[in-house]
Design a protein around this motif. Structure first.
Motif, mmCIF file in Angstrom:
data_model
loop_
_atom_site.group_PDB
_atom_site.id
_atom_site.type_symbol
_atom_site.label_atom_id
_atom_site.label_comp_id
_atom_site.label_asym_id
_atom_site.label_seq_id
_atom_site.Cartn_x
_atom_site.Cartn_y
_atom_site.Cartn_z
ATOM 1 N N THR A 46 11.077 4.378 -9.820
ATOM 2 C CA THR A 46 11.124 4.062 -8.398
ATOM 3 C C THR A 46 11.404 5.331 -7.618
ATOM 4 O O THR A 46 12.303 6.101 -7.977
ATOM 5 C CB THR A 46 12.229 3.033 -8.105
ATOM 6 O OG1 THR A 46 11.990 1.868 -8.891
ATOM 7 C CG2 THR A 46 12.268 2.663 -6.638
ATOM 8 N N PHE A 47 10.636 5.559 -6.551
ATOM 9 C CA PHE A 47 10.879 6.719 -5.697
ATOM 10 C C PHE A 47 10.279 6.481 -4.321
ATOM 11 O O PHE A 47 9.467 5.578 -4.123
ATOM 12 C CB PHE A 47 10.347 8.019 -6.319
ATOM 13 C CG PHE A 47 8.883 7.990 -6.660
ATOM 14 C CD1 PHE A 47 7.927 8.373 -5.732
ATOM 15 C CD2 PHE A 47 8.464 7.596 -7.916
ATOM 16 C CE1 PHE A 47 6.580 8.356 -6.052
ATOM 17 C CE2 PHE A 47 7.120 7.589 -8.253
ATOM 18 C CZ PHE A 47 6.174 7.970 -7.310
ATOM 19 N N LEU A 48 10.703 7.294 -3.385
ATOM 20 C CA LEU A 48 10.210 7.268 -2.013
ATOM 21 C C LEU A 48 9.136 8.328 -1.869
ATOM 22 O O LEU A 48 9.310 9.457 -2.321
ATOM 23 C CB LEU A 48 11.360 7.567 -1.044
ATOM 24 C CG LEU A 48 11.010 7.852 0.413
ATOM 25 C CD1 LEU A 48 10.413 6.627 1.091
ATOM 26 C CD2 LEU A 48 12.237 8.342 1.171
ATOM 27 N N ILE A 49 8.019 7.971 -1.261
ATOM 28 C CA ILE A 49 7.017 8.979 -0.900
ATOM 29 C C ILE A 49 7.393 9.435 0.502
ATOM 30 O O ILE A 49 7.364 8.653 1.447
ATOM 31 C CB ILE A 49 5.584 8.408 -0.923
ATOM 32 C CG1 ILE A 49 5.225 7.905 -2.323
ATOM 33 C CG2 ILE A 49 4.591 9.477 -0.459
ATOM 34 C CD1 ILE A 49 3.865 7.244 -2.417
ATOM 35 N N VAL A 91 0.865 -1.180 0.000
ATOM 36 C CA VAL A 91 0.000 0.000 0.000
ATOM 37 C C VAL A 91 0.901 1.229 0.000
ATOM 38 O O VAL A 91 1.757 1.386 0.863
ATOM 39 C CB VAL A 91 -0.935 0.025 1.226
ATOM 40 C CG1 VAL A 91 -1.797 1.274 1.222
ATOM 41 C CG2 VAL A 91 -1.802 -1.217 1.258
ATOM 42 N N ALA A 92 0.706 2.107 -0.969
ATOM 43 C CA ALA A 92 1.538 3.299 -1.090
ATOM 44 C C ALA A 92 1.170 4.322 -0.029
ATOM 45 O O ALA A 92 0.012 4.441 0.363
ATOM 46 C CB ALA A 92 1.371 3.911 -2.479
ATOM 47 N N GLY A 93 2.178 5.059 0.425
ATOM 48 C CA GLY A 93 1.972 6.118 1.396
ATOM 49 C C GLY A 93 3.306 6.641 1.872
ATOM 50 O O GLY A 93 4.362 6.153 1.451
ATOM 51 N N VAL A 151 12.914 11.314 -4.200
ATOM 52 C CA VAL A 151 11.853 11.483 -3.209
ATOM 53 C C VAL A 151 10.768 12.387 -3.770
ATOM 54 O O VAL A 151 11.053 13.452 -4.311
ATOM 55 C CB VAL A 151 12.405 12.092 -1.903
ATOM 56 C CG1 VAL A 151 11.283 12.311 -0.897
ATOM 57 C CG2 VAL A 151 13.489 11.208 -1.308
ATOM 58 N N TYR A 152 9.515 11.938 -3.653
ATOM 59 C CA TYR A 152 8.352 12.749 -3.998
ATOM 60 C C TYR A 152 7.610 13.030 -2.708
ATOM 61 O O TYR A 152 7.371 12.123 -1.911
ATOM 62 C CB TYR A 152 7.417 12.010 -4.954
ATOM 63 C CG TYR A 152 7.861 12.001 -6.391
ATOM 64 C CD1 TYR A 152 7.078 12.567 -7.383
ATOM 65 C CD2 TYR A 152 9.058 11.406 -6.770
ATOM 66 C CE1 TYR A 152 7.480 12.553 -8.714
ATOM 67 C CE2 TYR A 152 9.472 11.381 -8.086
ATOM 68 C CZ TYR A 152 8.679 11.955 -9.047
ATOM 69 O OH TYR A 152 9.072 11.944 -10.358
ATOM 70 N N SER A 153 7.220 14.259 -2.515
ATOM 71 C CA SER A 153 6.475 14.640 -1.325
ATOM 72 C C SER A 153 5.101 13.969 -1.334
ATOM 73 O O SER A 153 4.461 13.853 -2.376
ATOM 74 C CB SER A 153 6.299 16.157 -1.286
ATOM 75 O OG SER A 153 5.367 16.516 -0.293
#
Length: 192
Positions: free
Chosen positions: A134-137, A115-117, A150-152
């Motif tokens: 691929t990125f970090l939320i 689950v994304a978050g 990184v995406y906010s």
């Protein structure tokens, strides 16, 4: 009686909410996960050190301003103006760091794979593109140490993906007004 809120640090700004619509007059607002910033312990420590350094540096900037003030006419004193501008930037950063660190969740790995978050490394595929990104939320403050883009969570893409499950396709509006579709390929906790 109107309800008033005032900002701190002598801002003189007051919000008057006496003119709220009747259906919102008795609404109570609470903090939820949307206002929380997820940080690794390393990022939290780095930001805390930066905050401490800025607070310690306040005396240096104040001395610089006083030294420049003694040079004469303040309207034509470039050194004084530059010192005041630097003080404003530092005070702004101090307030930003204090708010960020106050709302931070530190080192808590999100509980659910798939689950994304915030705090999740996601792989996504944009509609019409075979490549997987691929990125970090998370917080942009995390970008320096994350080792991954990184995406906010507050960005349009971050908001659209939050809560999505692997295989879900979501839409979001870009700042230019274009609507894009993106499919969540995978979501796993960020481990640093």
């Amino acid at each position: 009686m109107p309800l008033r809120f005032a900002l701190t640090r002598g801002s003189g700004v007051t919000f008057d909410v006496s003119s709220l619509p009747p259906d919102l007059e008795n609404t109570v607002s609470t903090t939820d996960d949307a206002n929380v910033t997820w940080l690794t312990q390393e990022a939290f420590d780095r930001l805390s050190r930066e905050l401490d350094d800025l607070i310690v540096n306040r005396r240096v900037i104040a001395k610089e301003i006083n030294d420049r003030r003694e040079e004469g006419d303040l309207r034509e004193n470039g050194g004084y103006q530059a010192a005041r501008e630097e003080q404003g930037k530092q005070e702004g950063r101090i307030l930003q760091l204090q708010a960020l660190l106050r709302s931070a969740k530190v080192g808590e790995v999100p509980a659910s794979d798939g689950v994304a978050g915030p705090g999740m490394v996601v792989e996504v595929r944009f509609d019409g593109d075979e490549d997987v990104e691929t990125f970090l939320i998370g917080s942009r403050e995390e970008a320096e140490t994350a080792g991954v883009e990184v995406y906010s969570a507050a960005s349009p893409l971050g908001r659209a993906l939050t809560g999505a499950r692997e295989g879900d396709t979501v839409e979001y509006d870009t700042p230019t007004g274009k609507t894009l579709k993106v499919t969540l390929v995978s979501a796993r906790p960020f481990t640093g």
